[in-house]
Scaffold this active site. Sequence first.
Site, mmCIF file in Angstrom:
data_model
loop_
_atom_site.group_PDB
_atom_site.id
_atom_site.type_symbol
_atom_site.label_atom_id
_atom_site.label_comp_id
_atom_site.label_asym_id
_atom_site.label_seq_id
_atom_site.Cartn_x
_atom_site.Cartn_y
_atom_site.Cartn_z
ATOM 1 N N ASP A 91 -7.862 -3.958 -0.799
ATOM 2 C CA ASP A 91 -8.391 -4.087 -2.158
ATOM 3 C C ASP A 91 -8.383 -5.546 -2.617
ATOM 4 O OD1 ASP A 91 -8.742 -1.263 -2.615
ATOM 5 O OD2 ASP A 91 -6.574 -1.117 -2.744
ATOM 6 N N HIS A 121 0.853 -1.189 0.000
ATOM 7 C CA HIS A 121 0.000 0.000 0.000
ATOM 8 C C HIS A 121 0.887 1.237 0.000
ATOM 9 C CE1 HIS A 121 -3.101 2.906 1.216
ATOM 10 N NE2 HIS A 121 -3.977 2.001 0.846
#
Length: 428
Positions: free
Chosen positions: A364, A307
Site C-alpha cells: 500500500d 501487514h
Amino acid sequence: MSDKATLEINGKKYEFPIVTGSENEVAIDIKNLRGDTGGVITIDPGYKNTGSCESAITFLDGEKGILRYRGYSIEELAEKADFLEVAYLLIFGELPTQDELNKFHSDIKKHAVVDDDVKKILDAFPKSAHPMGVLASLTSALTAFNPSSVNVDSEEEMYNAIVRILGKFPILVAWTMRKKHGMPLDYGSSSLGYVENILQMMFKRPDEDYTQNKILVNALDKLLILHADHEQNCSTSTVRITGSSHAGLFVSLSAGISALWGPLHGGANQAVLEMLEAIKEDGGDTKKYMAKAKDKDDPFRLMGFGHRVYKNFDPRAKIIKKAADEVLGDLGVEDPILDIAKGLEKEALEDSYFVDRKLYPNVDFYSGIIYRAMGIPTEMFTVMFALGRLPGWISQWREMRMRKEPIGRPRQLYTGETQRPFKEISKR
C-alpha cells in the site's frame, strides 16, 4: 497426527475430522458441530481462525512471506507474465496458450463498450462524490443492462459474463476519474493492450495524442498483478457470500467494491497519502513522525508499514519497490509528498525499532507513491485497487458457484435481554 479432533463438552466427547490442504495447512471440519452437540457453535470474531471455504486459487503464508496464484509464485508472475495472463490463470486455473490469450483479449475488447444510458447515471453524480461510491453504483447498474442471470452450468454463459465485465470495468474506472476532473469520456482504442488502454482511457486529453510510457505501463501492470487476489480477505469474502445467495456476478462484484472501500482494507493506500499530506502540513519532519510512531502513548499511527497477514515481509512490496524507484526516476517528479515518503522509507529500513518488529513498507505504501507520481488523484487509489482485484473476485465467485457452495449464514452468540413482558407506554 491423528485424523480426528476430540472436543469435550460437559463431560461428553465429540470427534471431528481433520482436513489437510495441499500445502499441509490443517483444519478441523466442524460443519456438523451444531447438529452433533445439540446447538453448540464456535465464536470467532472477524473469522481469524475460521475457514469459510476450500479454495484452489490463492495460497498465502504470512509467516514466511509467500503468495502464490494457482501454484505460481507472485515473484515469477510479476516478472514474466502480464495482467491479462494472470487474470486468465486465476479465473480458469491454468496459464493461457498464445491462442487462448489472443482469443481472451479479443473477446474482452468486443465487450469494451458500455450502454450509453450508463452515462446518464454517471452524470447524476456530483463531482464531489467519492469515486468508490460511483464505481460500486455503476457496476451494480450494469445488471440493469444485462438482466439475464448467468447459468453457471453453462461454460459458454459463464465465459461470456466474465469477458463482458473485464471489458466494461476499466471503462467505468476511467470514466469515474474523468468525471471527477470534468474531462470528456473516452473509450480508448481497441488496438492497444489491456493495460495500455486503461492508461489512455484515464489520461488522454481531447486536444492531443496520448503517448504510452513503457515504465508506467510496466508499473501499472505489476500493481494490478500484485493486487489481483489475496485469499479470503474482507472484500473477497463479501463477493463469495453475496454470490452464495445466487446473486449475479455484477451485483456480487459491486458488494466487493463497497467492502474494499474501507480504510482498513483497500483504502489503506489512500490513507498513506493522507498521512503524508498531514506530515507535510506539519513541516515535513520525518524523524519527528517516526519518533511519534514509536511512542505507545502517541495516537499517531504510521500507515503503509507492516501487514496484518504478513508477519515477516510483504512479498508484493519487494517487487513494487523496484517499480516505484523506476517510475520516480523516469518521471523526475519534484513533489514534497514523495520526498517525505522516501524519507520515511529510509528511516524505517534503517531504524532497529522497525527492523526488529518487521515493520517494513508494504504494498500500500509503494502503490500510493506510484499512483501519486503517475498523476492519479488520491481518492482514485482504491478504485485502482478494485481494478486489480477484479479477476480475483471473478475467480472466487466462479469457484464458489461451480462448487455449488451453500448460502452463507454465520451464527451468533446472543448476549441481549432474556424474555421479558411488554410494558404499556404509560408505565415505562
